[in-house]
Motif scaffolding. Structure first.
Motif, PDB file in Angstrom:
ATOM      1  N   ARG A  94      -2.429  -3.030   9.093  1.00 52.25           N
ATOM      2  CA  ARG A  94      -1.402  -3.168   9.592  1.00 52.25           C
ATOM      3  C   ARG A  94      -1.431  -3.019  11.358  1.00 52.25           C
ATOM      4  NH1 ARG A  94       1.565  -5.785   6.544  1.00 52.25           N
ATOM      5  NH2 ARG A  94       2.863  -6.506   8.094  1.00 52.25           N
ATOM      6  N   TYR A  95      -2.483  -3.099  12.024  1.00 50.72           N
ATOM      7  CA  TYR A  95      -2.873  -3.268  13.235  1.00 50.72           C
ATOM      8  C   TYR A  95      -2.524  -4.787  13.831  1.00 50.72           C
ATOM      9  CZ  TYR A  95      -7.549  -4.174  12.795  1.00 50.72           C
ATOM     10  OH  TYR A  95      -8.773  -4.687  12.450  1.00 50.72           O
TER      11      TYR A  95
ATOM     12  N   GLY B  87       0.970   0.164  13.839  1.00 50.72           N
ATOM     13  CA  GLY B  87       2.223   0.431  12.983  1.00 50.72           C
ATOM     14  C   GLY B  87       2.984   1.287  13.299  1.00 50.72           C
TER      15      GLY B  87
ATOM     16  N   GLU C  71      -1.535   2.321   8.525  1.00 50.45           N
ATOM     17  CA  GLU C  71      -0.304   1.436   8.979  1.00 50.45           C
ATOM     18  C   GLU C  71       1.017   2.334   9.251  1.00 50.45           C
ATOM     19  OE1 GLU C  71      -1.793   1.593   6.098  1.00 50.45           O
ATOM     20  OE2 GLU C  71      -0.736   0.944   4.187  1.00 50.45           O
TER      21      GLU C  71
ATOM     22  N   GLN D  42      -3.360   7.310  14.585  1.00 48.58           N
ATOM     23  CA  GLN D  42      -3.754   5.951  13.818  1.00 48.58           C
ATOM     24  C   GLN D  42      -4.802   5.303  14.453  1.00 48.58           C
ATOM     25  OE1 GLN D  42       0.662   5.638  14.234  1.00 48.58           O
ATOM     26  NE2 GLN D  42       0.617   3.904  12.617  1.00 48.58           N
TER      27      GLN D  42
END
Ligand SMILES: Cc1cc2nc3c(=O)[nH]c(=O)nc-3n(C[C@H](O)[C@H](O)[C@H](O)COP(=O)(O)OP(=O)(O)OC[C@H]3O[C@@H](n4cnc5c(N)ncnc54)[C@H](O)[C@@H]3O)c2cc1C
Length: 414
Positions: free
Chosen positions: A296-297, A311, A76, A325
């Motif tokens: 959190r993608y 994120g 994230e 990420q």
């Protein structure tokens, strides 16, 4: 030298929406950018019009999450170590704004603007002949395990107080909405009040075309040439100088380059983010954006394919891309949805312009007569562009703004 009523600096979704709203009110307006309309931050976002927003993003309070981020094991968030000393004061202010009582205060302050987000887009899209970009199919957030769920209760309670509908779903309920997802999650929340667009660049361009049709002029030039001449503002463009009694700074993550030399120092930082596009395997489809809440993608169906947006990354705006990420996200994303091959050959990098309290600045520039600000829209520039445009245009034409502009005053930082 040409004269107009207003100059708008920056043709992202925010500046373009403002220019269009001013033109709708009969002002002659010049919209100025050094790049093409909508091609910077406003190009690459996740396409979500977050009419459902309750809380702003918060500094993690969970030590485990913080440790994973510090050790660069988190999907994230990422950071450049050498940037931390520079961003530390901002992070401390962000942390202070993330205390539970401050989050509730912010949620209440921002609700009136967010409550108009989808409707304001819908109105502009209709008049720009671009309604085909809009999907009023909501936003689905999936949670891999039950653990993440109880912490959502304050958000659900406040949403209920605000009259915002939401549906807490089990796996089967979510699959009924998105049958191509794999059942690798335990819970989901469906937020019907969110909408999305299938091409954010197309949306900004459509608003710019409507602006032109109303007589607005789009010009190429460097906003940093803005200066005072008498009681007017003047900017140099490739087609010569242009001046106006009112000028609007809507330069997104570049705003400080113009404001600092004018003596206005605001705590504007960037949270960088990336995207890549993929084809779907076989007949797999998505009807709406899906947030995989742990890593959190976001997966968003776009005209270009399925767009995966990351994120945040804390790094200097112009530092070389470090899309680390994706290494952590991709195995999770492939688990969740049958992604096929890449549909682009370049990873896009953008920079969300953010204030520590997550609220944009919209209104007069303190101490600089005739200068107006619309910047720092953070995770919500697409969401709030048209609502910001309407509110600022109402303020600039002495009409009563449809929503109280006080929470967005720059003075809160001075
Ligand atoms: C990965 C990612 C995902 C996101 N997802 C969402 C989402 O789903 N929903 C949402 O609401 N928001 C989202 N956002 C945030 C949103 O994209 C931004 O808040 C928004 O694009 C900011 O718009 P803007 O018009 O302020 O800035 P910009 O779009 O960056 O526009 C600023 C303009 O100023 C111009 N400019 C800069 N300097 C000069 C100069 N010196 N002279 C002339 N012109 C200049 C630039 O060329 C640019 O066109 C996301 C952002 C990222 C990075």
């Amino acid at each position: 030298m040409a004269r107009t009523d207003a100059i708008v600096l920056g043709a992202g979704i925010v500046g373009t929406s403002i220019a269009l709203h001013l033109a709708k009110r009969g002002l002659s307006v010049a919209l100025i950018d050094r790049a093409g309309v909508g091609e910077q931050t406003s190009y690459g976002n996740a396409g979500i019009i977050e009419g459902n927003t309750v809380f702003p993003p918060a500094f993690p309070s969970d030590l485990g999450v913080l440790a994973r981020i510090a050790l660069k094991r988190a999907s994230e968030a990422n950071y450049h170590l050498s940037f931390l000393p520079q961003i530390a004061p901002w992070l401390m202010a962000f942390r202070a704004a993330s205390r539970p009582e401050r989050l509730i205060e912010t949620a209440r302050l921002i609700r009136p603007l967010f409550s108009r987000a989808v409707a304001e887009h819908e109105a502009l899209l209709a008049e720009a002949g671009a309604s085909h970009y809009l999907r009023k199919t909501g936003w689905l957030k999936v949670y891999r395990n039950e653990r993440g769920f109880p912490v959502l209760k304050p958000e659900f309670d406040l949403a209920t107080q605000f009259g915002l509908p939401l549906q807490a779903l089990d796996t089967a309920g979510a699959l009924a909405l998105e049958p191509s997802l794999n059942p690798v999650f335990a819970r989901a929340v469906f937020w019907p009040q969110a909408a999305s667009v299938s091409n954010p660049l197309g949306v900004t361009r459509a608003y710019a075309a409507r602006f032109s049709a109303l007589g607005g002029v789009t010009m190429s030039g460097d906003a940093r040439s803005l200066h005072r001449t008498g009681n007017r503002w003047r900017v140099e463009t490739n087609e010569g100088g242009i001046d106006a009694s009112e000028a609007v700074v809507a330069l997104g993550p570049w705003a400080a380059e113009l404001l600092s030399p004018l003596g206005l120092k605001l705590p504007l930082m960037v949270k960088r983010g990336y995207h890549r596009h993929f084809r779907a395997q076989g007949n797999a489809t998505l009807a709406r954006p899906v947030l995989d809440a742990g890593p959190r993608y976001v997966l968003t169906p776009m005209e270009q394919g399925v767009r995966i947006t990351t994120g945040v990354e804390f790094a200097p705006r112009d530092a070389a891309p470090t899309p680390a990420q994706f290494e952590r996200i991709m195995p999770r994303a492939r688990e969740l949805f049958p992604l096929g091959e890449r549909a682009d050959d370049k990873t896009w990098l953008g920079a969300r312009p953010c204030f520590p309290d997550s609220r944009p600045v919209i209104g007069r520039a303190p101490g600089l007569g005739g200068l107006w600000l619309a910047l720092g829209h953070a995770h919500w520039g697409l969401t709030l562009g048209p609502a910001t445009g309407r509110m600022l245009a109402e303020m600039m034409t002495d009409a009563t703004p449809f929503c109280d502009p006080a929470p967005y005053r720059a003075e809160r930082f001075l």
